[in-house]
Design an enzyme around this catalytic site. Structure first.
Site, PDB file in Angstrom:
ATOM      1  N   HIS A 106       0.468  -1.566  -0.153  1.00 36.84           N
ATOM      2  CA  HIS A 106      -0.323  -0.067   0.044  1.00 36.84           C
ATOM      3  C   HIS A 106       1.122   0.945  -0.053  1.00 36.84           C
ATOM      4  CE1 HIS A 106       0.295   0.884   4.189  1.00 36.84           C
ATOM      5  NE2 HIS A 106       0.198  -0.477   4.538  1.00 36.84           N
ATOM      6  N   ASP A 108      -0.164   4.385   1.018  1.00 32.60           N
ATOM      7  CA  ASP A 108      -1.136   5.808   1.148  1.00 32.60           C
ATOM      8  C   ASP A 108       0.172   5.438   2.782  1.00 32.60           C
ATOM      9  OD1 ASP A 108      -2.227   3.071   1.864  1.00 32.60           O
ATOM     10  OD2 ASP A 108      -3.601   4.640   3.267  1.00 32.60           O
ATOM     11  N   GLU A 172      -5.181   1.385   2.393  1.00 35.60           N
ATOM     12  CA  GLU A 172      -5.018   0.957   3.505  1.00 35.60           C
ATOM     13  C   GLU A 172      -4.972   0.774   4.696  1.00 35.60           C
ATOM     14  OE1 GLU A 172      -3.974  -2.292   6.088  1.00 35.60           O
ATOM     15  OE2 GLU A 172      -2.874  -0.334   5.572  1.00 35.60           O
TER      16      GLU A 172
HETATM   17 ZN   LIG Z   1       0.979  -1.137   6.768  1.00 35.05          ZN
END
Ligand SMILES: [Zn+2]
Length: 469
Positions: A106, A108, A172
């Site tokens: 992920h 973010d 996420e």
């Molecule tokens: Zn993580």
């Protein structure tokens, strides 16, 4: 007859060795130093991209990977799905004789308060051989290492029996909308995948030496519940015996004193068996044969009282929110409580709800689920990929203890397992507990040396897994 059998076996071994030789030669021929320098430089750049979520702005991270893959001639696509939000999907083709391997990360990160940091959280600065930045451990380090694996595989012409898929998703940390969008709108890009590696594992350097390599094979699933008690309201000076708060307090007393039944999952049994090596006697002996040891009530109770192990052995309940009156002298007509319940893989939410209702034993208390109903899942700890990760970890560090782990929290592996993919949480870096605890906290950082070693470790794992059925 025996001679013929031996000869046949020798011939078969020779064929297997010959088949392996090109891969071994390949692994030995890679100019690591240059790739390691490049990785550290790229991770510094990646950590400068502010993808704090909310709002995310992960499109900047998707564009970063897009440029990298384009330069290396690796087919890739940005999938924007909301303003400022996008996933990136890249695929390196194999010969198609084995099913794909997916590297999921992920883009973010959680927010960072610069006032609490030694350096700016989006500076990518190196201080004392440690690389600082929000996401340095969770999980921009792993995302960058995964991307490097594809870049090196393409450049060095790694033979591939599987397609290698790199998937960087947004969001996420908050809503998992990136993965949800991908699975809903482009299932064809993931379907057929056999294996997936993502976060959810961790390799912790032990204070007394050695490192525990945790390969995440399962996660507990949240099943949040609200209890609502109703009763007659009134003045606090005139107590009401069966008021809503009183009924609720009695029910909560029953709940917090309820020991949910112990269940020993095969992967947890394996965890104890492997972890026994780090325990002193007599605990080590009990861990080696945990199924038998748990029949001893005293030992079972001592494990239940240990927060480190209790959650692996049962569905758990944490009482987290309580609400009654807003004024001290008012008896409210409604009182509520919320429970953070976490179910083991294999536990059935409806059945659990039935048991909880019996424990509450009060039909004036409503019991309402407040989280989406998800049935938790897991992956086996005896697959080719699991074995390859284990062997590579032991080759890197002979003092490693490799264990399958059950994550107490939720990871996106839960979403991808539903597509029939074996998903493992694995991070290719070894870190101290101190660095581990910098995740989601101030001064998140990763030793530069771990990035350098991590590239080699993950590349070796992927190269072997991409060529073994
Ligand atoms: Zn993580």
């Amino acid at each position: 007859m025996r001679v013929i059998l031996v000869l046949t076996w020798l011939a078969a071994s020779a064929v297997a060795l010959r088949a392996q030789a090109p891969l071994e030669n390949h692994l030995h021929s890679i100019p690591w130093a240059a790739y390691q320098r490049q990785s550290v430089k790229l991770l510094q750049e990646y950590l400068k991209i502010d993808t704090s979520n909310p709002p995310g702005n992960e499109i900047a991270a998707a564009e970063f990977f897009h440029r990298l893959f384009d330069e290396a001639g690796i087919p890739n696509t940005i999938h924007p799905y909301a303003p400022g939000r996008a996933n990136l999907y890249a695929r390196l083709k194999g010969d198609g004789s084995l099913r794909p391997l997916i590297l999921l990360n992920h883009t973010d990160v959680v927010r960072a308060d610069p006032k609490e940091w030694r350096v700016s959280p989006f500076s990518g600065e190196i201080v004392d051989n440690e690389l600082y930045g929000r996401g340095a451990v969770d999980m921009k380090d792993e995302g960058l290492i995964q991307a490097m694996v594809l870049l090196i595989a393409a450049k060095e012409r790694l033979p591939l029996k599987r397609d290698l898929i790199f998937l960087a998703v947004a969001d996420e940390e908050v809503g998992s909308t990136g993965s949800a969008w991908m699975i809903q709108n482009h299932p064809e890009l993931l379907r057929g995948g056999e294996y997936l590696i993502t976060e959810g594992g961790g390799n912790l350097i032990q204070p007394l030496g050695g490192t525990i390599y945790g390969i995440g094979v399962a996660e507990k699933s949240p099943f949040w519940i609200r209890l609502v008690a109703k009763g007659r309201g009134g003045h606090g000076s005139m107590p009401i015996a069966d008021s809503a708060p009183n009924r609720l307090a009695r029910a909560l007393d029953r709940i917090v004193n309820w020991q949910t039944p112990m269940k020993l999952l095969p992967s947890v049994e394996k965890y104890f068996h492997e972890a026994a090596r780090l325990q002193p006697e007599p605990r080590a002996r009990k861990f080696r044969n945990i199924r038998k040891a748990l029949r001893d009530q005293t030992f079972a109770r001592s494990l239940s009282e240990d927060e480190e192990y209790n959650y692996m052995l049962r569905d758990t309940i944490s009482l987290t929110r309580l609400q009654g009156s807003t004024q001290t002298n008012v008896i409210p007509a409604t009182a509520t409580a919320e429970l953070d319940i976490r179910l083991l893989p294999g536990s059935d939410p409806q059945q659990f709800l039935g048991e909880l209702t019996r424990v509450v034993a009060d039909d004036q208390i409503a019991i309402e689920p407040i989280s989406p109903h998800r049935i938790p899942n897991s992956s086996p700890a005896d697959t080719t990929l699991y074995r390859i990760i284990r062997e590579a970890a032991l080759a890197r560090n002979p003092r490693a203890v490799v264990v399958p782990t059950l994550n107490s929290g939720y990871t996106e592996s839960q979403m991808y397992r539903r597509l029939g993919i074996h998903c493992y949480g694995f991070a290719p870096v070894e870190i101290t507990p101190e660095i581990d605890s910098s995740q989601h906290a101030a001064n998140e950082r990763i030793p530069v040396e771990e990035i350098r070693r991590g590239i080699k470790l993950l590349y070796e794992i992927v190269a072997r897994a991409a060529n073994e059925p």
